[in-house]
Motif scaffolding. Sequence first.
Motif, PDB file in Angstrom:
ATOM      1  N   ASN A  63       0.992  -1.175   0.174  1.00  0.00           N
ATOM      2  CA  ASN A  63       0.412   0.000   0.396  1.00  0.00           C
ATOM      3  C   ASN A  63       0.698   1.143  -0.012  1.00  0.00           C
ATOM      4  O   ASN A  63       2.309   0.955  -0.220  1.00  0.00           O
ATOM      5  N   GLU A  64       0.062   2.515   0.265  1.00  0.00           N
ATOM      6  CA  GLU A  64       1.135   3.531  -0.046  1.00  0.00           C
ATOM      7  C   GLU A  64       2.583   3.626   1.132  1.00  0.00           C
ATOM      8  O   GLU A  64       1.874   3.685   2.531  1.00  0.00           O
ATOM      9  N   GLY A  65       3.277   3.810   0.859  1.00  0.00           N
ATOM     10  CA  GLY A  65       4.391   3.895   1.661  1.00  0.00           C
ATOM     11  C   GLY A  65       3.993   2.454   2.373  1.00  0.00           C
ATOM     12  O   GLY A  65       5.243   2.694   3.489  1.00  0.00           O
ATOM     13  N   ASN A  66       4.257   0.843   2.150  1.00  0.00           N
ATOM     14  CA  ASN A  66       4.575   0.125   2.412  1.00  0.00           C
ATOM     15  C   ASN A  66       5.019  -0.706   1.517  1.00  0.00           C
ATOM     16  O   ASN A  66       4.398  -1.086   0.160  1.00  0.00           O
ATOM     17  N   ALA A  67       6.539  -1.471   1.610  1.00  0.00           N
ATOM     18  CA  ALA A  67       6.758  -2.187   0.478  1.00  0.00           C
ATOM     19  C   ALA A  67       7.224  -3.685   1.476  1.00  0.00           C
ATOM     20  O   ALA A  67       8.157  -3.578   2.641  1.00  0.00           O
ATOM     21  N   VAL A  68       7.056  -4.207   0.859  1.00  0.00           N
ATOM     22  CA  VAL A  68       7.736  -6.349   1.249  1.00  0.00           C
ATOM     23  C   VAL A  68       8.663  -6.432   0.028  1.00  0.00           C
ATOM     24  O   VAL A  68       9.072  -6.384  -0.409  1.00  0.00           O
ATOM     25  N   LEU A  69       9.442  -7.535   1.051  1.00  0.00           N
ATOM     26  CA  LEU A  69      10.794  -7.994   0.378  1.00  0.00           C
ATOM     27  C   LEU A  69      11.727  -9.343   0.523  1.00  0.00           C
ATOM     28  O   LEU A  69      11.915  -9.319   2.527  1.00  0.00           O
ATOM     29  N   GLN A  70      12.472  -9.523  -0.646  1.00  0.00           N
ATOM     30  CA  GLN A  70      13.016 -10.990   0.151  1.00  0.00           C
ATOM     31  C   GLN A  70      13.873 -11.576  -1.225  1.00  0.00           C
ATOM     32  O   GLN A  70      13.312 -11.282  -1.979  1.00  0.00           O
ATOM     33  N   ILE A  71      14.453 -12.227  -0.477  1.00  0.00           N
ATOM     34  CA  ILE A  71      15.920 -12.580  -1.778  1.00  0.00           C
ATOM     35  C   ILE A  71      15.957 -13.799  -1.733  1.00  0.00           C
ATOM     36  O   ILE A  71      15.700 -14.869  -0.629  1.00  0.00           O
ATOM     37  N   GLU A  72      15.641 -14.927  -2.390  1.00  0.00           N
ATOM     38  CA  GLU A  72      15.952 -16.399  -2.695  1.00  0.00           C
ATOM     39  C   GLU A  72      16.989 -17.008  -3.625  1.00  0.00           C
ATOM     40  O   GLU A  72      17.101 -16.831  -5.000  1.00  0.00           O
ATOM     41  N   GLY A  73      17.612 -17.890  -3.481  1.00  0.00           N
ATOM     42  CA  GLY A  73      19.084 -18.429  -4.131  1.00  0.00           C
ATOM     43  C   GLY A  73      17.893 -19.137  -4.975  1.00  0.00           C
ATOM     44  O   GLY A  73      16.883 -20.476  -4.719  1.00  0.00           O
ATOM     45  N   ASP A  74      18.996 -19.547  -6.011  1.00  0.00           N
ATOM     46  CA  ASP A  74      18.023 -20.067  -7.250  1.00  0.00           C
ATOM     47  C   ASP A  74      18.039 -21.456  -7.028  1.00  0.00           C
ATOM     48  O   ASP A  74      19.695 -21.895  -6.411  1.00  0.00           O
ATOM     49  N   GLU A  75      17.401 -22.397  -6.454  1.00  0.00           N
ATOM     50  CA  GLU A  75      17.471 -24.036  -6.679  1.00  0.00           C
ATOM     51  C   GLU A  75      18.553 -24.377  -7.504  1.00  0.00           C
ATOM     52  O   GLU A  75      18.477 -26.259  -6.799  1.00  0.00           O
ATOM     53  N   ASP A  76      19.191 -24.514  -8.703  1.00  0.00           N
ATOM     54  CA  ASP A  76      19.907 -25.090  -8.889  1.00  0.00           C
ATOM     55  C   ASP A  76      21.597 -25.123  -8.371  1.00  0.00           C
ATOM     56  O   ASP A  76      22.437 -25.959  -8.284  1.00  0.00           O
ATOM     57  N   LEU A  77      21.421 -24.098  -7.432  1.00  0.00           N
ATOM     58  CA  LEU A  77      22.555 -24.091  -6.673  1.00  0.00           C
ATOM     59  C   LEU A  77      22.388 -23.786  -4.779  1.00  0.00           C
ATOM     60  O   LEU A  77      23.353 -24.198  -4.205  1.00  0.00           O
ATOM     61  N   PHE A  78      21.206 -23.653  -4.402  1.00  0.00           N
ATOM     62  CA  PHE A  78      20.992 -23.621  -3.570  1.00  0.00           C
ATOM     63  C   PHE A  78      19.605 -25.005  -3.043  1.00  0.00           C
ATOM     64  O   PHE A  78      18.907 -25.212  -4.506  1.00  0.00           O
ATOM     65  N   PRO A  79      19.415 -25.239  -1.888  1.00  0.00           N
ATOM     66  CA  PRO A  79      18.248 -25.888  -1.662  1.00  0.00           C
ATOM     67  C   PRO A  79      16.678 -25.113  -2.050  1.00  0.00           C
ATOM     68  O   PRO A  79      16.957 -24.420  -1.989  1.00  0.00           O
ATOM     69  N   LYS A  80      16.074 -26.108  -2.325  1.00  0.00           N
ATOM     70  CA  LYS A  80      14.644 -25.646  -2.699  1.00  0.00           C
ATOM     71  C   LYS A  80      14.278 -24.188  -1.469  1.00  0.00           C
ATOM     72  O   LYS A  80      14.192 -25.176  -0.619  1.00  0.00           O
ATOM     73  N   ASN A  81      13.658 -23.407  -2.058  1.00  0.00           N
ATOM     74  CA  ASN A  81      12.670 -22.199  -1.350  1.00  0.00           C
ATOM     75  C   ASN A  81      14.051 -22.078   0.044  1.00  0.00           C
ATOM     76  O   ASN A  81      13.651 -21.786   1.055  1.00  0.00           O
ATOM     77  N   THR A  82      15.109 -21.829  -0.992  1.00  0.00           N
ATOM     78  CA  THR A  82      16.236 -21.076   0.199  1.00  0.00           C
ATOM     79  C   THR A  82      16.113 -19.386   0.401  1.00  0.00           C
ATOM     80  O   THR A  82      16.009 -18.330  -0.613  1.00  0.00           O
ATOM     81  N   ILE A  83      15.105 -18.630   1.299  1.00  0.00           N
ATOM     82  CA  ILE A  83      14.641 -17.691   1.192  1.00  0.00           C
ATOM     83  C   ILE A  83      15.059 -16.209   2.214  1.00  0.00           C
ATOM     84  O   ILE A  83      14.655 -16.949   3.343  1.00  0.00           O
ATOM     85  N   VAL A  84      15.683 -15.396   2.271  1.00  0.00           N
ATOM     86  CA  VAL A  84      15.733 -15.179   3.343  1.00  0.00           C
ATOM     87  C   VAL A  84      15.298 -13.448   2.855  1.00  0.00           C
ATOM     88  O   VAL A  84      14.705 -12.755   2.224  1.00  0.00           O
ATOM     89  N   GLU A  85      15.214 -12.245   3.868  1.00  0.00           N
ATOM     90  CA  GLU A  85      14.404 -11.086   4.469  1.00  0.00           C
ATOM     91  C   GLU A  85      15.069 -10.546   5.993  1.00  0.00           C
ATOM     92  O   GLU A  85      15.745 -10.961   6.678  1.00  0.00           O
ATOM     93  N   PRO A  86      14.713  -9.171   5.211  1.00  0.00           N
ATOM     94  CA  PRO A  86      14.967  -8.998   6.660  1.00  0.00           C
ATOM     95  C   PRO A  86      14.427  -9.288   7.926  1.00  0.00           C
ATOM     96  O   PRO A  86      13.491  -9.265   8.012  1.00  0.00           O
ATOM     97  N   SER A  87      15.234  -9.133   9.277  1.00  0.00           N
ATOM     98  CA  SER A  87      14.406  -9.469  10.584  1.00  0.00           C
ATOM     99  C   SER A  87      13.932  -8.512  11.308  1.00  0.00           C
ATOM    100  O   SER A  87      14.435  -6.842  10.860  1.00  0.00           O
ATOM    101  N   SER A  88      13.746  -8.759  12.235  1.00  0.00           N
ATOM    102  CA  SER A  88      12.493  -7.110  13.343  1.00  0.00           C
ATOM    103  C   SER A  88      14.300  -6.563  14.215  1.00  0.00           C
ATOM    104  O   SER A  88      13.925  -5.224  14.160  1.00  0.00           O
TER     105      SER A  88
END
Length: 274
Positions: free
Chosen positions: A111-136
Amino acid sequence: MKKHIVLLLVILGITSAFGQEDNRPENTGDNFSLEGALELFKNANSLEEFEKALNQENNQVNNLDLDGDGQTDYVNVEDIKENDSHMIVMSTYLNETEKQDIALIAIEKTNEGNAVLQIEGDEDLFPKNTIVEPSSEEKGAVQKLKADSNVAVVDNSAPTVNVWVWPSVRYLYAPSYVVWVSPYRWRAYPRWWRPWRPIAHSVFYGYRLRYHPHYHYVSVRRVTAVRNVYYPRRHSSTLVVHNRRGTTVIHKNRRGGVKAVKVRNTRVKAGRRR
């Protein structure tokens, strides 16, 4: 006597082979810091600046050599935009036609002034569903950025961190933004780029620890456009064969024969994730 010497050499050869197997990282993607990529992205003022930061040795984010030439690979950056979502793809060319994705930063304006973000490693190089995001722990840094930049940002009450204040995110959602696609290709690299020899994974792992405190691994993908928009366009090279202990790069010679080259580095057994 000769038989004993031959037997000893065979045993030493087998032992050496097992030792090399154990010396590789558990996954080839461990030679690329997802947390480090997010940190560089957070501080970048454009995707061009982000791409340059990824390819500088002193940032210690990239330690990949997927084409097996003894030097780090150049990381290309490309944005895929879909409505209020951006998918920032990091990839590398293995030859004139083969391209392998490394990781994906997915961003969604909620919404206005709000965004979420994650980074995901490709499954050819990382375990499947390797997802990292900013912590609290990153929230304090976000609040400081809000104060320093004098930008009005909606407070985030959800478990996720609102990244709207990041310079890179504001750049992507600016009215004047033009979708970025890296202009560089196989053997057509920027003049400023100087590849370097990959370092042992145990050393690289120590360097990348500095990026860990403000990011953590999660199991939920928050940006829904990733599956429908990105995956049909994902690059998975036919020259890369994935396995649990690393990646095998297949090199073709002029006669059509192939040679398998294992990616070998030092395995770190403990403390991979936070």
